[in-house]
Design a protein around this motif. Structure first.
Motif, PDB file in Angstrom:
ATOM      1  N   ARG A 183       0.834  -1.207   0.000  1.00  0.00           N
ATOM      2  CA  ARG A 183       0.000   0.000   0.000  1.00  0.00           C
ATOM      3  C   ARG A 183       0.869   1.258   0.000  1.00  0.00           C
ATOM      4  N   PHE A 184       1.978   1.222   0.726  1.00  0.00           N
ATOM      5  CA  PHE A 184       2.900   2.352   0.799  1.00  0.00           C
ATOM      6  C   PHE A 184       3.550   2.618  -0.559  1.00  0.00           C
ATOM      7  N   ALA A 185       3.937   1.545  -1.257  1.00  0.00           N
ATOM      8  CA  ALA A 185       4.691   1.699  -2.506  1.00  0.00           C
ATOM      9  C   ALA A 185       3.804   1.863  -3.724  1.00  0.00           C
ATOM     10  N   LEU A 186       2.697   1.111  -3.759  1.00  0.00           N
ATOM     11  CA  LEU A 186       1.902   1.028  -4.988  1.00  0.00           C
ATOM     12  C   LEU A 186       0.453   1.431  -4.805  1.00  0.00           C
ATOM     13  N   GLY A 187       0.061   1.774  -3.574  1.00  0.00           N
ATOM     14  CA  GLY A 187      -1.292   2.274  -3.352  1.00  0.00           C
ATOM     15  C   GLY A 187      -2.337   1.226  -3.082  1.00  0.00           C
ATOM     16  N   ARG A 188      -1.995  -0.071  -3.213  1.00  0.00           N
ATOM     17  CA  ARG A 188      -2.943  -1.160  -2.957  1.00  0.00           C
ATOM     18  C   ARG A 188      -2.254  -2.276  -2.190  1.00  0.00           C
ATOM     19  N   GLU A 189      -3.009  -2.956  -1.327  1.00  0.00           N
ATOM     20  CA  GLU A 189      -2.413  -3.951  -0.452  1.00  0.00           C
ATOM     21  C   GLU A 189      -1.881  -5.172  -1.186  1.00  0.00           C
ATOM     22  N   ARG A 190      -2.484  -5.553  -2.292  1.00  0.00           N
ATOM     23  CA  ARG A 190      -2.075  -6.768  -2.994  1.00  0.00           C
ATOM     24  C   ARG A 190      -1.357  -6.481  -4.319  1.00  0.00           C
ATOM     25  N   ALA A 191      -0.897  -5.259  -4.507  1.00  0.00           N
ATOM     26  CA  ALA A 191      -0.247  -4.904  -5.774  1.00  0.00           C
ATOM     27  C   ALA A 191       1.187  -5.435  -5.851  1.00  0.00           C
ATOM     28  N   PHE A 192       1.823  -5.603  -4.713  1.00  0.00           N
ATOM     29  CA  PHE A 192       3.201  -6.100  -4.660  1.00  0.00           C
ATOM     30  C   PHE A 192       3.165  -7.620  -4.813  1.00  0.00           C
ATOM     31  N   THR A 193       3.783  -8.149  -5.886  1.00  0.00           N
ATOM     32  CA  THR A 193       3.601  -9.539  -6.271  1.00  0.00           C
ATOM     33  C   THR A 193       4.812 -10.405  -5.939  1.00  0.00           C
ATOM     34  N   GLU A 194       4.642 -11.717  -6.129  1.00  0.00           N
ATOM     35  CA  GLU A 194       5.753 -12.651  -5.961  1.00  0.00           C
ATOM     36  C   GLU A 194       6.867 -12.351  -6.957  1.00  0.00           C
TER      37      GLU A 194
END
Length: 403
Positions: A183-194
């Motif tokens: 959320r800090f980096a991309l604005g959404r909780e699940r946007a940061f992926t494997e």
């Protein structure tokens, strides 16, 4: 006083101390954003500065995009005075002179419109932006070198955004979950992926060491000692002998350690930790799960100082394990303790026979280690791993009688 700060018109700005000690300085416009005339070079530079679409940017990155440093410095001064951005200054150099570090845009869209009258040069390619990026955190020192040739622009822009956010996260000493960082980096909780995690791992970035974890951080320890905490509570030896998990902040505030230990052993992974706890030797044991976070480092440093004993470190016989052992040894050295690897001398034949092949992350870590100066035991281990092309997990360094 900073030359740049001295160049500002004091009637048009407000300077406010930041932080507990007031060493940092926030420079904010005294009024709202006011249009002003820009030269063609300045309009082009504004377009380049706003291209990442990030409201907060590191000044060193923005400054590197200007053909002339004086052009960048003067443009930043005018933008502040006319109300278009805010600047945070931090003390730098031996004389601790406050210099610009962060720039926060107040109205990016209107500023872009103001600069749109002139036809800008070609947008700065993501590769050029990436190569101009200089992270503040040493944890990310090798990340800028991880640029993959031939990557399309969109993935590069995404990676730069994640890298800059991670640098800001570490600099602010934040601790949190993967979802919170996303959320800090991309604005959404699940946007940061494997895929993002894998890219960072190959580049030598351990999220746990950066303060991003899947669970609340804990430090496991064991030993025949009694700890007196800052809040007056006492952790008795009868409780610690069996192994205990505590928040690193609690241990970082320990005031006194009662009891004597022969050495401090830092061990990687739960199975080895539990095995050594069962032995009941007069040692202080600290468990390490992956590369140490800032919170783990602070807690361990405090315990090392109080124990005042040699530190032994055992991690996997792998490139990542060597890097983790070096991290733990660095904490020991900071605390004024001697340290050495323990049980990490493995021959190439043993690695090839009992180990598993190196993966992409291992190969990237090994390449970085081969460029560094290592303690002799770890240098030999790195050579043996390179020769065998295999690694051993830490449990394999503690064979059972059946083995």
């Amino acid at each position: 006083m900073s030359r740049w700060l001295a160049s500002l018109d004091a009637r048009k700005i407000r300077a406010t101390p930041l932080g507990v000690r007031g060493h940092n300085l926030a420079v904010t416009p005294a009024g709202g954003a006011v249009p002003f005339d820009l030269s063609d070079d300045e309009k082009t530079l504004v377009h380049a500065w706003l291209a990442p679409r990030s409201s907060r940017m590191r000044w060193s990155l923005l400054r590197s995009q200007a053909e002339r440093v004086t052009l960048a410095d003067d443009l930043l001064r005018r933008l502040v005075e006319c109300g278009w951005c805010e600047v945070e200054l931090q003390p730098t150099g031996a004389e601790a002179i406050p210099e610009p570090v962060w720039v926060t845009w107040r109205d990016m869209y209107r500023l872009r419109a103001l600069a749109s009258e002139a036809r800008p040069r070609e947008p700065v390619p993501p590769v050029a932006v990436w190569r101009g990026w200089q992270p503040a955190s040493p944890i990310l020192a090798g990340l800028a070198e991880s640029l993959c040739a031939g990557q399309p622009g969109a993935p590069l822009e995404r990676r730069l955004k994640i890298a800059q956010a991670l640098d800001a996260w570490i600099t602010a000493e934040r601790q949190g979950s993967v979802r919170q960082f996303s959320r800090f980096a991309l604005g959404r909780e699940r946007a940061f992926t494997e895929a993002d995690r894998h890219w960072l791992a190959v580049a030598g970035v351990d999220l746990g060491a950066a303060g991003v974890s899947d669970a609340a951080p804990q430090l496991y320890l064991s030993g025949p000692v009694t700890l007196q905490c800052a809040d007056g509570s006492v952790l008795p030896a009868s409780l610690l002998r069996g192994g205990l998990a505590l928040r690193p902040e609690v241990l970082a505030g320990v005031r006194q350690m009662l009891g004597t230990v022969r050495a401090v052993r830092v061990v990687e992974g739960a199975p080895v930790f539990e095995h050594l706890v069962a032995e009941g030797l007069p040692m202080l044991l600290l468990r390490l799960d992956g590369r140490p976070s800032l919170a783990w480092r602070r807690a361990a440093e405090r315990l090392f100082r109080l124990a005042a004993a040699p530190v032994q470190v055992v991690c996997a016989a792998s490139p990542v394990g060597i890097r983790t052992a070096l991290d733990a040894g660095e904490v020991a050295a900071t605390a004024g303790c001697s340290w050495q690897p323990w049980r990490m001398e493995v021959e190439a034949v043993a690695l090839a026979q009992g180990g598993s092949p190196l993966d992409e992350i291992d190969r990237a870590a090994l390449a970085a280690l081969q460029r560094a100066t290592l303690p002799a035991p770890l240098a030999r281990l790195a050579e043996n791993i390179a020769e065998a092309g295999h690694k051993l997990d830490v449990e394999s360094l503690f064979p059972t009688p059946e083995d």
